[in-house]
Scaffold this motif. Structure first.
Motif: not given
Length: 447
Positions: A143-151, A175-185
């Motif tokens: 989950a904390c792999h550096p290939v992902l952005s910090a956010e 932040v908007p819920e849609a923003t978080v959902a997009q980051r997770i996806v």
């Protein structure tokens, strides 16, 4: 995103505060029991399943499938004696079925299927702690792999390891819920597309990846400790989640000094919770806090964790160890006047050499102001005025304003506080800075 070295050790943010979270009692029954169990156990369930399917996105879906099965069966059959094991076993069995159904997983099934079926997982049997912990550690590093952005790392970590919903993460970070959902996806897709192995790295790669893991936990705590924006200065739930993750990681990696050091730092900081806000949620300055309300149990835990970090260290202390040592200086002082500011200034100097940063230098200036006087500190702060990283950082004019007040230069201090208030995005911080500017204005009139 906040600068990683914003003072969680008690320097620049010496006036930042926390408050004890309060929760109303929840109703009893299978549904509530399931909600509680799933929030606690979901990281372990996901970790156990991810070891089979090698995909955190699919693993989370299978864990949700187990949750749906529990919602159907528990109200009818009752809550099992070991609900966490029940959820893990159900998700695990579905993962095995999924591997069997997909031809592209045929080779993987051949490798892991025989071992899985040779040691059947009983629904009510306690899980093997070693297996679960190994899986959980793999999930942390994935989950904390550096290939992902910090956010994305933060959002995915809170989702998979913190058990937070997308809506809860969105509320926490404003932040908007849609923003978080997009980051997770996107994070899940990136991990799958890059073929990131579900494993704990070793050697140099482990050391490099561990830094990312610790930074994510640290940033989660910092956002709860001194919220970037919004009406509330604190988000205690984020502090709690980060502290829990740090404790888990310390148990999983007992030989890593910086892991224990981070846990120590967060224990010390969390210990101040009850004393750091007033009745209306207003900030209480460090010098004005009732230290009898500091949580001595958490301080003891911080001391113990710092001792473990020292025992595991084989070289110079790392950045989290230095910050924990700074926090320990505050924790050991029973009054503000007893604080060992000279030692804190030295520790900040070591931290600046270990992890150079203008924010660390600003923290050092605060300590120097207490150890040597505001004049010496003002020279350091003025030297930071042209730092691009601090151009819109409200704590720079805030610190400078405080130093100017102590030097009797209230008119200049007022201008600094007004500028700091204009830059602050958090409403509580803005209110406090505006109040300090008004105090300077009144002092100027009386003078």
């Amino acid at each position: 995103m906040r600068e990683p070295w914003r003072s969680s050790a008690g320097g620049v943010a010496w006036w930042a505060v926390e408050q004890q979270p309060t929760t109303a009692p929840a109703p009893d029954g299978p549904a509530h029991a399931l909600e509680t169990v799933f929030r606690i156990e979901s990281p372990r369930v996901i970790a156990a399943v991810a070891r089979i399917v090698r995909d955190v996105g699919i693993a989370e879906e299978l864990a949700q499938d187990a949750l749906v099965a529990a919602l159907e069966q528990w109200p009818r059959d009752g809550v099992p004696d070991n609900p966490g094991a029940w959820l893990t076993a159900t998700a695990r069995h579905r993962a095995i079925d999924l591997v069997r159904r997909r031809e592209r997983y045929a080779r993987k099934l051949a490798e892991v299927g025989r071992d899985l079926e040779a040691a059947p997982y009983h629904l009510d049997a306690p899980a093997d702690p070693d297996d679960i912990d190994d899986d959980l550690l793999r999930l942390v590093f994935t989950a904390c792999h550096p290939v992902l952005s910090a956010e994305s790392r933060i959002a995915l970590t809170l989702r998979l390891l913190g058990g937070l919903t997308t809506a809860e993460i969105a509320r926490a970070f404003l932040v908007p819920e849609a923003t978080v959902a997009q980051r997770i996806v996107r994070a899940k897709r990136t991990l799958a597309a890059k073929g990131i192995a579900f494993e704990v790295p070793y050697g140099p790669e482990r050391e490099a990846r561990l830094g990312s893991v610790l930074e994510v936990i640290y940033l989660i705590f910092n956002e709860g400790y001194a919220a970037t924006a919004g009406d509330d200065l604190l988000r205690p739930a984020l502090c709690e989640d980060a502290l829990r993750l740090a404790r888990v990681l310390a148990e999983l990696m007992p030989k890593e000094p910086e892991v224990h050091a981070l846990a120590s730092l967060l224990e010390f900081q969390a210990s101040r919770a009850a004393a750091r806000t007033g009745p209306k949620g207003e900030p209480v300055l460090l010098r004005d806090q009732n230290r009898a309300r500091w949580n001595r149990m958490l301080i003891a835990r911080g001391v113990l964790a710092l001792g473990r970090a020292d025992a595991a260290a084989t070289g110079a202390p790392g950045p989290y160890a230095l910050q924990a040592a700074i926090a320990a200086c505050h924790a050991h002082a029973y009054t503000y006047e007893e604080t060992d500011w000279a030692r804190i200034a030295i520790l900040y100097g070591l931290l600046a050499a270990r992890s150079p940063s203008p924010v660390v230098e600003l923290n050092r200036a605060v300590a120097v102001s207490m150890a040597e006087g505001p004049g010496a500190a003002l020279e350091i702060v003025d030297g930071l005025a042209t730092e691009p990283a601090l151009r819109d950082y409200h704590l720079l004019p805030s610190v400078r304003g405080d130093l100017l007040v102590r030097l009797g230069r209230t008119a200049e201090a007022r201008a600094e506080f007004e500028r700091a208030a204009s830059l602050a995005r958090n409403e509580r911080e803005r209110e406090m800075l505006e109040a300090r500017a008004e105090d300077c204005r009144r002092a100027g009139r009386q003078g």
